[in-house]
Scaffold this motif. Structure first.
Motif, mmCIF file in Angstrom:
data_model
loop_
_atom_site.group_PDB
_atom_site.id
_atom_site.type_symbol
_atom_site.label_atom_id
_atom_site.label_comp_id
_atom_site.label_asym_id
_atom_site.label_seq_id
_atom_site.Cartn_x
_atom_site.Cartn_y
_atom_site.Cartn_z
ATOM 1 N N LYS A 177 35.381 58.306 112.611
ATOM 2 C CA LYS A 177 35.742 57.210 111.708
ATOM 3 C C LYS A 177 36.202 57.763 110.351
ATOM 4 O O LYS A 177 37.203 57.312 109.799
ATOM 5 N N LEU A 178 35.489 58.761 109.844
ATOM 6 C CA LEU A 178 35.845 59.386 108.574
ATOM 7 C C LEU A 178 37.215 60.056 108.676
ATOM 8 O O LEU A 178 38.068 59.878 107.802
ATOM 9 N N LYS A 179 37.452 60.787 109.760
ATOM 10 C CA LYS A 179 38.730 61.475 109.953
ATOM 11 C C LYS A 179 39.876 60.476 110.075
ATOM 12 O O LYS A 179 40.940 60.651 109.486
ATOM 13 N N ASP A 180 39.646 59.384 110.837
ATOM 14 C CA ASP A 180 40.681 58.363 111.013
ATOM 15 C C ASP A 180 41.043 57.701 109.688
ATOM 16 O O ASP A 180 42.220 57.462 109.396
ATOM 17 N N GLU A 181 40.038 57.407 108.877
ATOM 18 C CA GLU A 181 40.289 56.772 107.583
ATOM 19 C C GLU A 181 41.068 57.714 106.656
ATOM 20 O O GLU A 181 42.000 57.294 105.972
ATOM 21 N N LEU A 182 40.713 58.994 106.687
ATOM 22 C CA LEU A 182 41.416 59.989 105.875
ATOM 23 C C LEU A 182 42.878 60.101 106.316
ATOM 24 O O LEU A 182 43.787 60.117 105.481
ATOM 25 N N LYS A 191 46.368 59.221 104.152
ATOM 26 C CA LYS A 191 47.429 60.214 103.956
ATOM 27 C C LYS A 191 48.761 59.769 104.558
ATOM 28 O O LYS A 191 49.806 59.954 103.956
ATOM 29 N N SER A 192 48.725 59.202 105.762
ATOM 30 C CA SER A 192 49.980 58.908 106.456
ATOM 31 C C SER A 192 50.536 57.509 106.202
ATOM 32 O O SER A 192 51.722 57.287 106.389
ATOM 33 N N VAL A 193 49.705 56.569 105.771
ATOM 34 C CA VAL A 193 50.178 55.201 105.553
ATOM 35 C C VAL A 193 50.136 54.817 104.075
ATOM 36 O O VAL A 193 51.148 54.409 103.500
ATOM 37 N N ARG A 227 49.575 56.703 101.275
ATOM 38 C CA ARG A 227 50.271 57.603 100.345
ATOM 39 C C ARG A 227 51.769 57.292 100.294
ATOM 40 O O ARG A 227 52.328 57.157 99.204
ATOM 41 N N PRO A 228 52.467 57.155 101.441
ATOM 42 C CA PRO A 228 53.893 56.794 101.381
ATOM 43 C C PRO A 228 54.147 55.431 100.738
ATOM 44 O O PRO A 228 55.131 55.254 100.025
ATOM 45 N N LYS A 229 53.221 54.470 100.962
ATOM 46 C CA LYS A 229 53.362 53.144 100.338
ATOM 47 C C LYS A 229 53.313 53.267 98.818
ATOM 48 O O LYS A 229 54.070 52.608 98.113
ATOM 49 N N ALA A 230 52.416 54.110 98.315
ATOM 50 C CA ALA A 230 52.279 54.292 96.865
ATOM 51 C C ALA A 230 53.547 54.926 96.294
ATOM 52 O O ALA A 230 54.039 54.506 95.240
ATOM 53 N N SER A 231 54.093 55.907 96.993
ATOM 54 C CA SER A 231 55.333 56.547 96.540
ATOM 55 C C SER A 231 56.489 55.561 96.528
ATOM 56 O O SER A 231 57.324 55.566 95.618
ATOM 57 N N GLU A 232 56.522 54.710 97.548
ATOM 58 C CA GLU A 232 57.570 53.686 97.655
ATOM 59 C C GLU A 232 57.489 52.698 96.481
ATOM 60 O O GLU A 232 58.499 52.318 95.899
ATOM 61 N N ALA A 233 56.262 52.304 96.140
ATOM 62 C CA ALA A 233 56.067 51.358 95.038
ATOM 63 C C ALA A 233 56.536 51.964 93.718
ATOM 64 O O ALA A 233 57.148 51.280 92.887
ATOM 65 N N ILE A 234 56.283 53.255 93.527
ATOM 66 C CA ILE A 234 56.735 53.939 92.311
ATOM 67 C C ILE A 234 58.259 53.992 92.278
ATOM 68 O O ILE A 234 58.878 53.714 91.247
ATOM 69 N N ALA A 235 58.870 54.322 93.399
ATOM 70 C CA ALA A 235 60.334 54.402 93.471
ATOM 71 C C ALA A 235 60.975 53.046 93.173
ATOM 72 O O ALA A 235 61.956 52.957 92.427
ATOM 73 N N LYS A 277 40.792 59.207 95.747
ATOM 74 C CA LYS A 277 40.052 58.800 96.943
ATOM 75 C C LYS A 277 40.298 59.779 98.090
ATOM 76 O O LYS A 277 39.362 60.174 98.795
ATOM 77 N N ILE A 278 41.547 60.202 98.262
ATOM 78 C CA ILE A 278 41.878 61.167 99.316
ATOM 79 C C ILE A 278 41.154 62.490 99.063
ATOM 80 O O ILE A 278 40.566 63.068 99.980
#
Length: 158
Positions: A14-19, A23-25, A27-35, A62-63
């Motif tokens: 569960k911990l690995k899946d959340e991490l 990272k994969s979902v 993090r890219p959303k945050a970068s997209e929002a900044i762009a 958090k990551i």
């Protein structure tokens, strides 16, 4: 010094899946929002840009925290645990001496605790009080509103 945490196979997955999700979902959303916010013009007066950067910073914290947790996580080998005493991953049936009520709990690592499903942390007052006890023993546990007495009725591992 980092604190070692012990996990069941389920809790570690569960911990690995959340991490991985962060990272994969996320993090890219945050970068997209900044762009997107950057495309809206002047950054000195762009509240949306500031908010997106702050959200990205919180996500990265958090990551980092979860990566440290995962790096210090240890899998519990259930086959090596003594079944005659209450230990982590023990299923314990206890009887409250004050009201005669019987309860069943599973002692788990702090990060896996969930009272709704009967999983209590080994670091909680009740968890600490039950650790090391055998069937038939009494556990006197000091909680914020007084002292509780529990009799250990049975210990098992499933």
């Amino acid at each position: 010094m980092s604190k070692v945490s012990y996990y069941t196979a389920e809790g570690l997955k569960k911990l690995k899946d959340e991490l991985e999700h962060l990272k994969s979902v996320e993090r890219p959303k945050a970068s997209e929002a900044i762009a997107e916010a950057r495309d809206k013009g002047d950054l000195s007066e762009n509240a949306e840009y500031d908010a997106a950067k702050e959200a990205q910073g919180l996500l990265e914290m958090k990551i980092a925290k979860m990566e440290e947790l995962y790096a210090n996580a240890r899998l519990i080998d259930e086959s090596q645990l003594d079944v005659s005493k209450v230990l982590v991953l023990s299923h314990v049936k206890i009887k409250n001496q004050a009201n005669g009520m019987e309860m069943k709990y599973t002692l788990v690592a702090e990060s896996e605790a969930d009272l709704k499903t009967g999983k209590i942390s080994v670091t909680s007052p009740i968890g600490k009080g039950l650790l090391g006890k055998s069937v038939g023993e009494m556990a006197e546990i000091t909680v914020p509103n007084g002292t509780l007495k529990f009799e250990i009725l049975e210990i098992s591992r499933d």
